[in-house]
Design an enzyme around this catalytic site. Sequence first.
Site, PDB file in Angstrom:
ATOM      1  N   HIS A   1      -5.386  -5.802   4.143  1.00 20.63           N
ATOM      2  CA  HIS A   1      -4.347  -4.770   4.210  1.00 20.63           C
ATOM      3  C   HIS A   1      -3.709  -4.779   5.590  1.00 20.63           C
ATOM      4  CE1 HIS A   1      -5.309  -2.452   0.457  1.00 20.63           C
ATOM      5  NE2 HIS A   1      -6.286  -3.344   0.513  1.00 20.63           N
TER       6      HIS A   1
ATOM      7  N   GLN B   1      -5.364  -0.629  -3.821  1.00 21.76           N
ATOM      8  CA  GLN B   1      -6.094  -1.783  -4.368  1.00 21.76           C
ATOM      9  C   GLN B   1      -7.028  -1.339  -5.504  1.00 21.76           C
ATOM     10  OE1 GLN B   1      -7.852  -4.416  -1.438  1.00 21.76           O
ATOM     11  NE2 GLN B   1      -9.354  -5.133  -2.921  1.00 21.76           N
TER      12      GLN B   1
ATOM     13  N   CYS C   1       0.852  -1.191   0.000  1.00 22.44           N
ATOM     14  CA  CYS C   1       0.000   0.000   0.000  1.00 22.44           C
ATOM     15  C   CYS C   1       0.883   1.234   0.000  1.00 22.44           C
ATOM     16  CB  CYS C   1      -0.979  -0.011   1.172  1.00 22.44           C
ATOM     17  SG  CYS C   1      -0.465   0.941   2.600  1.00 22.44           S
ATOM     18  N   GLU C   2       0.536   2.176  -0.863  1.00 23.70           N
ATOM     19  CA  GLU C   2       1.426   3.321  -1.035  1.00 23.70           C
ATOM     20  C   GLU C   2       1.316   4.325   0.115  1.00 23.70           C
ATOM     21  OE1 GLU C   2       0.436   5.062  -4.770  1.00 23.70           O
ATOM     22  OE2 GLU C   2      -1.388   5.999  -4.031  1.00 23.70           O
ATOM     23  N   HIS C   3       0.330   4.159   0.972  1.00 23.99           N
ATOM     24  CA  HIS C   3       0.178   5.125   2.065  1.00 23.99           C
ATOM     25  C   HIS C   3       1.028   4.770   3.274  1.00 23.99           C
ATOM     26  CE1 HIS C   3      -3.831   5.488  -0.099  1.00 23.99           C
ATOM     27  NE2 HIS C   3      -3.114   6.528  -0.426  1.00 23.99           N
ATOM     28  N   HIS C   4       1.189   3.480   3.554  1.00 24.03           N
ATOM     29  CA  HIS C   4       1.976   3.056   4.723  1.00 24.03           C
ATOM     30  C   HIS C   4       3.185   2.216   4.344  1.00 24.03           C
ATOM     31  CE1 HIS C   4      -2.185   3.632   6.165  1.00 24.03           C
ATOM     32  NE2 HIS C   4      -1.594   4.156   7.213  1.00 24.03           N
TER      33      HIS C   4
ATOM     34  N   CYS D   1      -1.839  -2.691   6.899  1.00 21.37           N
ATOM     35  CA  CYS D   1      -1.881  -1.375   7.573  1.00 21.37           C
ATOM     36  C   CYS D   1      -3.181  -1.209   8.353  1.00 21.37           C
ATOM     37  CB  CYS D   1      -1.707  -0.231   6.567  1.00 21.37           C
ATOM     38  SG  CYS D   1      -2.966  -0.165   5.307  1.00 21.37           S
TER      39      CYS D   1
HETATM   40 ZN    ZN Z   1      -2.153   1.531   4.035  1.00 17.15          ZN
END
Ligand code: ZN
Length: 186
Positions: free
Chosen positions: A144, A116, A75-78, A146
Site C-alpha cells: 500500500h 484490500q 485505497c479508499e482512505h487516502h 499510503c
Molecule cells: Zn490508505
Amino acid sequence: MSKPDLARAELAAGDFLRALGMSLDSEHLAATPQRMARAWAELLAPREFDLTTFPNDEGYDEMVIVREIPVRSICEHHLLPFTGRATIGYLPGERIVGLSKLARVAEHFACRPQTQERLTKQIAQWLQDHLSPQGVGVVIEAEHSCMTLRGAHATGASTRTSTLLGQLREDPESRAEFLSLADRRA
Ligand code: ZN
C-alpha cells in the site's frame, strides 16, 4: 459510483494542485489537471465485463488455482494505489469459468475505491454466487503506497488478506492444499 464528469474533475484537479502550492503555468503542467482527471477516472471506474460460466459437464472436482494475478487498486482512505498479486482458486461444483476470467473478476472489483479486505471478499463471493463451487479461496498480497511512500514509510511492507469459503475453509486438507499452493512462489 456514478459516471465520471471529466470536465468537472479537471477543474477540481487544477484547484487541488494550486491549493497545494503548485503553479500550473509551465507548458509541461498546463494539461496536468486534464490528464489527472482522465487517469483517476480510469483507475476508479470498473470496466464492464461479461463473464460466461459453463456447466461442469465432466464433473471435474480437483482444485483450480490461478496464481500471480496482478492486482492494482486504490485505497479508499487516502486514494493512493496499492499493488500486488492475487491467488484465486476454487473447487468446482456446478459450474466452471475460463481461467483468464478469474483475473477479470479481480480487475473488476479492484477498479474502485477499495480496501484490500473487501476486495478479497468480493472476489470470493462473486465466485461463490456464480459457480456454486464446493469451495473458494482468495489470497491477496499487496503493498500500500499510503503506508510505504508516506505515513509509516514502511517501504517493502506487504499486507496479506485471505478469504476461504466452503470446503476450503472447513476441510483442513483442502485448506492446507490451497494455502500451500498460494504460498509457493513461481
Ligand atoms: Zn490508505
